[in-house]
Structures are given as C-alpha cells and as structure tokens.
Design a protein around this motif. Structure first.
Motif, short mmCIF file in Angstrom:
data_model
loop_
_atom_site.label_atom_id
_atom_site.label_comp_id
_atom_site.label_asym_id
_atom_site.label_seq_id
_atom_site.Cartn_x
_atom_site.Cartn_y
_atom_site.Cartn_z
N THR A 69 -8.88 9.19 1.63
CA THR A 69 -8.25 10.51 1.63
C THR A 69 -8.74 11.28 2.84
O THR A 69 -9.95 11.29 3.14
CB THR A 69 -8.58 11.29 0.35
OG1 THR A 69 -8.13 10.55 -0.78
CG2 THR A 69 -7.90 12.65 0.35
N SER A 83 5.63 10.14 -1.79
CA SER A 83 4.91 8.97 -1.28
C SER A 83 5.86 8.02 -0.58
O SER A 83 7.09 8.07 -0.76
CB SER A 83 4.19 8.25 -2.43
OG SER A 83 5.12 7.69 -3.33
N ARG A 131 -3.41 10.61 1.05
CA ARG A 131 -4.19 9.54 0.42
C ARG A 131 -3.56 8.20 0.69
O ARG A 131 -2.34 8.03 0.53
CB ARG A 131 -4.29 9.77 -1.09
CG ARG A 131 -5.08 8.71 -1.85
CD ARG A 131 -5.33 9.15 -3.28
NE ARG A 131 -6.04 8.13 -4.05
CZ ARG A 131 -5.47 7.29 -4.89
NH1 ARG A 131 -4.15 7.34 -5.09
NH2 ARG A 131 -6.20 6.40 -5.54
N LEU A 132 -4.37 7.23 1.11
CA LEU A 132 -3.95 5.84 1.26
C LEU A 132 -4.53 5.05 0.09
O LEU A 132 -5.72 5.20 -0.22
CB LEU A 132 -4.46 5.23 2.57
CG LEU A 132 -3.60 5.39 3.83
CD1 LEU A 132 -3.42 6.87 4.18
CD2 LEU A 132 -4.25 4.67 5.01
N SER A 133 -3.70 4.21 -0.54
CA SER A 133 -4.19 3.43 -1.68
C SER A 133 -3.47 2.10 -1.75
O SER A 133 -2.37 1.94 -1.21
CB SER A 133 -4.01 4.21 -2.99
OG SER A 133 -2.63 4.49 -3.20
N ARG A 134 -4.07 1.16 -2.42
CA ARG A 134 -3.51 -0.17 -2.63
C ARG A 134 -2.57 -0.13 -3.83
O ARG A 134 -2.88 0.48 -4.85
CB ARG A 134 -4.64 -1.16 -2.89
CG ARG A 134 -4.21 -2.62 -3.04
CD ARG A 134 -4.14 -3.30 -1.70
NE ARG A 134 -3.95 -4.74 -1.86
CZ ARG A 134 -4.93 -5.64 -1.82
NH1 ARG A 134 -6.17 -5.24 -1.65
NH2 ARG A 134 -4.66 -6.92 -1.93
N THR A 168 0.35 8.85 -0.14
CA THR A 168 0.76 9.89 -1.07
C THR A 168 0.40 11.26 -0.49
O THR A 168 -0.73 11.49 -0.05
CB THR A 168 0.06 9.72 -2.43
OG1 THR A 168 0.31 8.40 -2.92
CG2 THR A 168 0.57 10.74 -3.44
N ALA A 213 0.85 -1.18 0.00
CA ALA A 213 0.00 0.00 0.00
C ALA A 213 0.89 1.24 0.00
O ALA A 213 2.07 1.17 0.33
CB ALA A 213 -0.93 0.00 1.21
N ARG A 214 0.28 2.37 -0.35
CA ARG A 214 1.07 3.61 -0.51
C ARG A 214 0.37 4.77 0.18
O ARG A 214 -0.87 4.86 0.19
CB ARG A 214 1.26 3.91 -1.99
CG ARG A 214 2.06 5.17 -2.29
CD ARG A 214 2.28 5.35 -3.79
NE ARG A 214 3.17 4.32 -4.30
CZ ARG A 214 2.88 3.51 -5.31
NH1 ARG A 214 1.70 3.60 -5.89
NH2 ARG A 214 3.75 2.60 -5.73
N THR A 221 -8.61 0.00 1.24
CA THR A 221 -9.39 0.70 0.22
C THR A 221 -8.86 2.13 0.15
O THR A 221 -8.19 2.61 1.06
CB THR A 221 -10.88 0.71 0.60
OG1 THR A 221 -11.01 1.27 1.92
CG2 THR A 221 -11.44 -0.70 0.61
N ASP A 222 -9.14 2.81 -0.95
CA ASP A 222 -8.64 4.18 -1.11
C ASP A 222 -9.30 5.09 -0.07
O ASP A 222 -10.53 5.08 0.10
CB ASP A 222 -8.95 4.70 -2.51
CG ASP A 222 -8.03 4.09 -3.56
OD1 ASP A 222 -7.20 3.22 -3.17
OD2 ASP A 222 -8.13 4.47 -4.74
#
Length: 703
Positions: free
Chosen positions: A370, A359, A474-477, A353, A350-351, A367-368
């Motif tokens: 923000t 990032s 933002r957290l994202s896969r 940003t 996961a990232r 899950t995404d």
C-alpha cells in the motif's frame, strides 16, 4: 529455361498440396560465376520409404541415390538420408535441375530454406517458479529435441539419482566439438549431434559453437520444459525463485542441433537440410519422442516426408504450429505429426485497488503493498528524456520523486524485469507496468512487487494517478482460479483446405519458465510461442510412452489430443481438440492408424480417410467413418454426441457401443446443411465412457 516441376509425389497419385519450389529460386542463384556463387542446396527425395519402414536396406537406397546423382552429373551430396526417407541434399546447377525433373522415381524436389524457431526467449523476464508438481514420470523414454542444441551444465540436465531404467532401444552417439566432450553425455543427456552444412558454418555468428552446445538458449529451454529434472532450485540475480521441474522429469534427452545463430539475429534459424538430417539421425538412433519447436514450410514437403518416416518407425512426432497468424497457416501439415498451437491466459493474477473500492486486475504475483503512486514520466532524472523516464530505463528516474512510491511504468524500450530493477535502484516500493497497445500481460519475477495491466486498464489507472498524486493505492495477489485459457491471437491456425485439421491441440505458450545456458549470463528465462507449447506436449508424450510402453506412437498421439479440453470461444482451426491436459490421459478410447497406412494413403491421395482423431469435411452432405478401440482393461459402455455446430446437422451412428478390452467399433459421422463455400462451421464429436473418460474429436466443415 523452364522452371522445374513443383514435385512428383509418391507413386502416381497427385496430392493437392503446395510442394513447389519457392519463387526465390532464381537462375542467378545457380549460374553465377564461381567467385560470386552462394551455395544453394537442392533437397531430393526418391520414391519409397527409408529403412525405418523395414522394406529396404541402406545399401539398396544408396545405390538408387548414386544412380540419380550420376544421371544428372552431380557431385558428392552434402547429406544422404536413408533412415527416415530416401534422399539427399546436393548442389545443382539449373541444367542439372532440368535433367533431375525429367527422371522417374523422384518424389519431391525442394530448395533448401531456413525455417524460424517457433518461440522467443527472454533472459530478462523470469516468472517465479512453483513447486514441481511431478517428481517422477518418463523413465526409460528418450525425447529427441531438434533445435539449437543443449547446455549440459544446467542442473535441469544433471545426472541425478532416480532416473529409472536406462532406455532399451536408444543407440545414439555423443558427437564432440567446440565446448562439448564425451563427458557431457550422461545418463540424462544420452545423445548429442549437430548439423550445420545446410545453414553454412561460414554464416554462423562468432559466439556459436560447432557442436551440440546451445548458444541461443532456445533448445535448452525446450528440452528442460519437456524433460528437465524435478525439484531444481531456481535462483535469479541471487534471489530464490522457487523450484522447477520438467513435464517428464525422468525422461532422457538426445540433442540434435540443427538451428543456428547468425551475425544478424534476424537471420537465425534452421536449414531444412540440417533439420531433415537431424530427423534422419534421431530415427536411426531410436528416440521415442521427437520434438521440433520450429515452424515454416507448407504442405507435405521434404521435412514432412522425413517425419512420415519417423512415424513409420513408431516415433511420436510433435511440431510447433508457428506464431504467424494472419500471414501463414499452421506448420507441419502431415497428419502423422501432432501439431501444437499456443494458448495463453492461465497466469498468476494481481489487483490494484483504489480508495473507494474501484480496481483493475492484471498479471502478477506481488506481496501486498500500500502506498502512493507516481507516473514514471512525472519523475524524470536530470538529463533524462520523458520517454526514457516513462519506460523506467535505468538511470532515468529521479530517486527523490519515486522513493517509497508505486511507480507506473510504460512497456517498451527495455525488458520488463529491467524496469522493475530500475524502480528498485531508484528506491521505489512497487511497480505497475502498463501496456501501450493491445498485447498480453505477464506475471514475471520482478525486483519489486509488480502488477502488469493491459492497455485500457493501464490508461485508466494512469489518468487516475495524475489526478490523485497523494492518494494511497493497494497492490495485492488474486487467489483462486488463475484464469481461463484462450487461444493466443498469434498462434497459427490450420488451413481449411488442407488434408488434415491443424493444429491438433494447444498448450500453454506464454511466459513459460525454462533453463538457459550459462553463456547467456542468466540460468533461467521465460519463452513464448508454440515452441513452449510443443515442449510441454513432448513431455506429455514421454509420460504416456513410459506408462504404456506397449502402445504405438499412433495410439499415444490419439490419447493425447482427444483428451484435451476445449478452449471457450476458439474455432477448432485455432485450437484443434483444445488445451492439452497436464497429466497422462485417463480416457479409454483410441483412434489407431497402422504405421503402414500413412504412406499408402499419401500415395493414393486418401489421407482424409485415415482413422485420424479429427475430421475436416466439406459443407453440405458428407460422411466420414472412424474406428474407436477400447484401450482400457475392462469392458465399458461408450455413448456419443455431436456438439457445437450452428448451421449444419451432424449426426453420429451408432449412438452407443459396448467394447471389451481391445475391441473396436466403427462409427459414421454424417453432415447435412448449407453448402456455402468458405464458411466455417465447427464442433466436436464427443464420446463419454461409463468409467468417466471423455474423448473429443474436433470437426471442421469448411470446403
């Protein structure tokens, strides 16, 4: 009073391995007054094989044992072994030990010790499951699991349709006891036994069951990963976490409980006497694969001699290398055991940003999301310490400050998934878990979307959040490749002075999902260490045995390890031939060892000359000969090359062979170069088949 000799080995050949009695064997342990004496068992192995080798009957072996016991004036043994080896476990005084040491026909004398389980279970951290990649495989094969028992109630061991034909040669029993009845043995769980006299029934914790029932959870996890049913729904805290399936879902399981919980968890473990008894029973029962996810022991000790008997009985034996890099070499030194180390790194990523595009990447499956972020130590609840708040302990976060925020929590203090639950209870939207010191990152199944960062990235992100409290992140896969494997830093390496290159291979050993007993209060959990790796390897062995029932245990072992893929940046003394595949190998070259050759080579001190799937050679000029056999169904050309060596020249002759099905050919590996003592040079001898198969033999130049 003189100390008993370290050991006598099979026949008159001496083997330069550690078989000595531990220094902790003191006179007081044997000569204390009866009221204060704590029972200490001596493990005695007589020369010659057990009945599994087909050269003696049990009555003859028992008569020899009786003769030895009478000669030293010993009482009745606690255990007798006649199948995997010829020996017994008995209480002896110091004087009786001295008499025993002077007798002929004794192969090994060893004090009973408690070995650690080679993994750590976490009931609090569950990685989200994925759809089971395999619905079939392992039919007709029995995997014997020597561990902490098994919980038959978990759906991973349910007697489901589609298990395939019943095993043909298994004849084990279903031993009843506390919480275990004959109904708990089914077409899936085909056998259950338990062994406690070495550990001591008076030394187990009150929650333990004197039966094959698993109270620790370790054995259940190992068995489920190796041979748990496919398509099992995983629910954690009433949340759907996907589905689960073992590596060989149609294989049957026989549980041999030899590992126990003590009042102090630091004393949990497996008495060698109990483990050897479990191995002896499993070989007699007729298991096809034998998994030992426990470490400890040095050299060719009593347990390794028992596992030699298992190999002579055509059982594929797999053992955990251990998790003590820096303090101990890999366990299970016998070349007849497939020793499995741990690899890490192939986790979901996961990232995080920042505005502007900077990032950091870590572990996770969120899950995404923000939102604004807040450091947990900046949002303590009334009366909570800054430490408790920073670690996101339950009740330590002020819900007014963390509501709808991405909360940055420090690792430590409580379980990882407990932290995300605290964030959820306080109204947080997501969590960023940061390591405080060097260590692995994970992709657990959390209560809120979570990214787990390593220490450097975590510190940098925390500093940024402190300076930008109102900025949105933002957290994202991360999609695509889950990342490259690497050898785990804690995975025990092989001994460069040993008789065989260890470990043989590595497998994933970090955050592996497995079933847990109902007694833990949680049906699923992840576990780490070479236990998890050994469980997966045992399942792979079951797949191969089921697909090729005519293949010997030696051939199965060879195909498994030589088909592994190298782990970049790792020595062969930490990875063996590399990371095991997740499927039945498709290569067609095997290095076979006849079952009768193991003991003959041990007696003559020529184990290094056996046709094993690896080479441990001295630096300077040396040669070794190996034999490959085409196990495919068609004639095939094979070419060979040596790769990876930096300070030595390694050549292989012949450079190519054409082999018909079943045909064999010898090849010679020649090493030339400097003779610097203690310096490692390593690489691979790689055979390439015209039909696409790759066979890799790891080579270490160390002595």
């Amino acid at each position: 009073m003189r100390t008993p000799r370290a050991a006598r080995l099979l026949g008159c050949g001496l083997l330069a391995l550690s078989l000595g009695l531990p220094a902790a064997w003191s006179a007081s342990a044997h000569d204390a007054p009866d009221g204060a004496q704590r029972r200490t068992l001596t493990l005695v192995t007589l020369t010659g094989p057990g009945t599994a080798a087909g050269r003696a009957d049990a009555a003859t072996l028992l008569a020899r044992q009786d003769s030895v016991l009478a000669a030293v004036g010993a009482g009745a043994p606690v255990y007798r072994w006649t199948t995997a080896l010829n020996g017994f476990a008995v209480e002896l005084t110091r004087g009786q030990l001295d008499v025993l040491d002077d007798l002929r026909g004794i192969a090994a004398i060893e004090r009973d010790t408690v070995r650690p389980l080679a993994g750590r279970t976490s009931t609090a951290a569950v990685r989200g499951a994925t759809s089971s990649p395999r619905l079939r495989g392992g039919a007709g094969v029995v995997v014997g699991v020597v561990d902490s028992g098994l919980s038959p109630q978990t759906p991973a061991f349910a007697d489901v349709p589609g298990l395939g034909p019943d095993p043909r040669r298994f004849a084990g029993e279903c031993a009843t006891g506390d919480g275990w009845t004959s109904d708990d043995c089914t077409r899936k769980v085909v056998g259950a036994r338990w062994f406690v006299e070495g550990f001591g029934p008076d030394r187990i914790r009150t929650s333990e069951s004197l039966s094959a029932l698993d109270d620790l959870g370790h054995g259940t996890q190992v068995a489920s990963v190796a041979a748990g049913n496919a398509g099992v729904s995983v629910r954690v805290d009433n949340r759907d976490a996907g589905t689960f399936g073992g590596v060989a879902p149609q294989a049957r399981i026989a549980a041999y409980k030899a590992c126990w919980g003590a009042p102090d968890p630091a004393d949990d473990g497996c008495s060698t006497a109990d483990v050897v008894s479990a191995v002896d029973a499993a070989v007699g029962d007729g298991v096809d694969v034998l998994s030992l996810a426990l470490a400890g022991g040095e050299g060719i000790d009593t347990l390794q001699l028992a596992l030699l008997g298992a190999a002579e009985a055509d059982v594929v034996v797999l053992g955990a290398a251990g998790n003590t890099a820096g303090s101990a070499y890999a366990a299970h030194a016998g070349p007849w055991v497939t020793t499995v180390g741990s690899a890490v790194g192939r986790l979901s990523r996961a990232r995080i940003t920042l505005p502007g595009g900077r990032s950091w990447t870590g572990g996770g499956r969120p899950t995404d999301v923000t939102g604004r972020a807040v450091r947990a130590q900046d949002a303590p609840a009334a009366g909570a310490s800054l430490l408790a708040a920073s670690q996101c302990r339950q009740g330590a976060l002020d819900s007014r400050l963390v509501a709808d925020r991405i909360v940055v929590c420090r690792r430590g203090g409580i379980g990882r998934i407990d932290k995300s639950e605290s964030v959820a209870l306080a109204g947080g939207r997501a969590m960023v878990l940061v390591n405080e010191r060097p260590g692995s990152v994970t992709a657990d199944f959390h209560s809120v979307p979570t990214v787990h960062l390593a220490a450097p990235a975590g510190r940098a992100f925390g500093r940024w959040v402190a300076r930008h409290p109102d900025a949105r992140v933002r957290l994202s896969r991360v999609t695509g490749d889950p990342g490259n494997r690497r050898t785990a830093p804690w995975s025990s390496p092989g001994d460069p002075r040993g008789v065989a290159l260890k470990p043989d291979a590595v497998a994933d050993g970090d955050g592996v999902l497995g079933a847990l007993p109902e007694a833990t209060g949680r049906g699923w959990g992840v576990f780490n260490g070479s236990s998890a790796a050994t469980a997966a390897a045992s399942g792979l062995a079951a797949l191969v045995r089921a697909e090729h029932p005519a293949w010997s245990a030696s051939r199965v072992r060879s195909l498994l390890v030589t088909s592994a893929r190298p782990v970049p940046g790792s020595s062969v003394l930490t990875q063996g031939s590399g990371a095991l595949l997740g499927r039945v190998p498709t290569s067609h070259l095997s290095l076979d060892v006849d079952a009768a050759q193991w003991r003959r080579a041990l007696r003559r001190n020529t184990l290094a000359r056996l046709n094993t799937s690896s080479l441990l050679l001295p630096t300077g000029r040396s040669t070794a000969v190996r034999t490959v056999t085409n196990v495919g169904r068609r004639p095939e050309y094979f070419s060979v090359t040596a790769r990876g060596f930096t300070t030595h020249r390694v050549s292989v002759r012949p450079l190519a062979v054409r082999l018909a099905p079943g045909q064999s050919a010898d090849f010679t590996v020649t090493v030339t170069g400097p003779t610097t003592p203690g310096r490692l040079d390593d690489g691979m001898v790689v055979w390439l088949g015209a039909r696409g198969g790759v066979t890799r033999l790891p080579v270490a130049l160390t002595r």
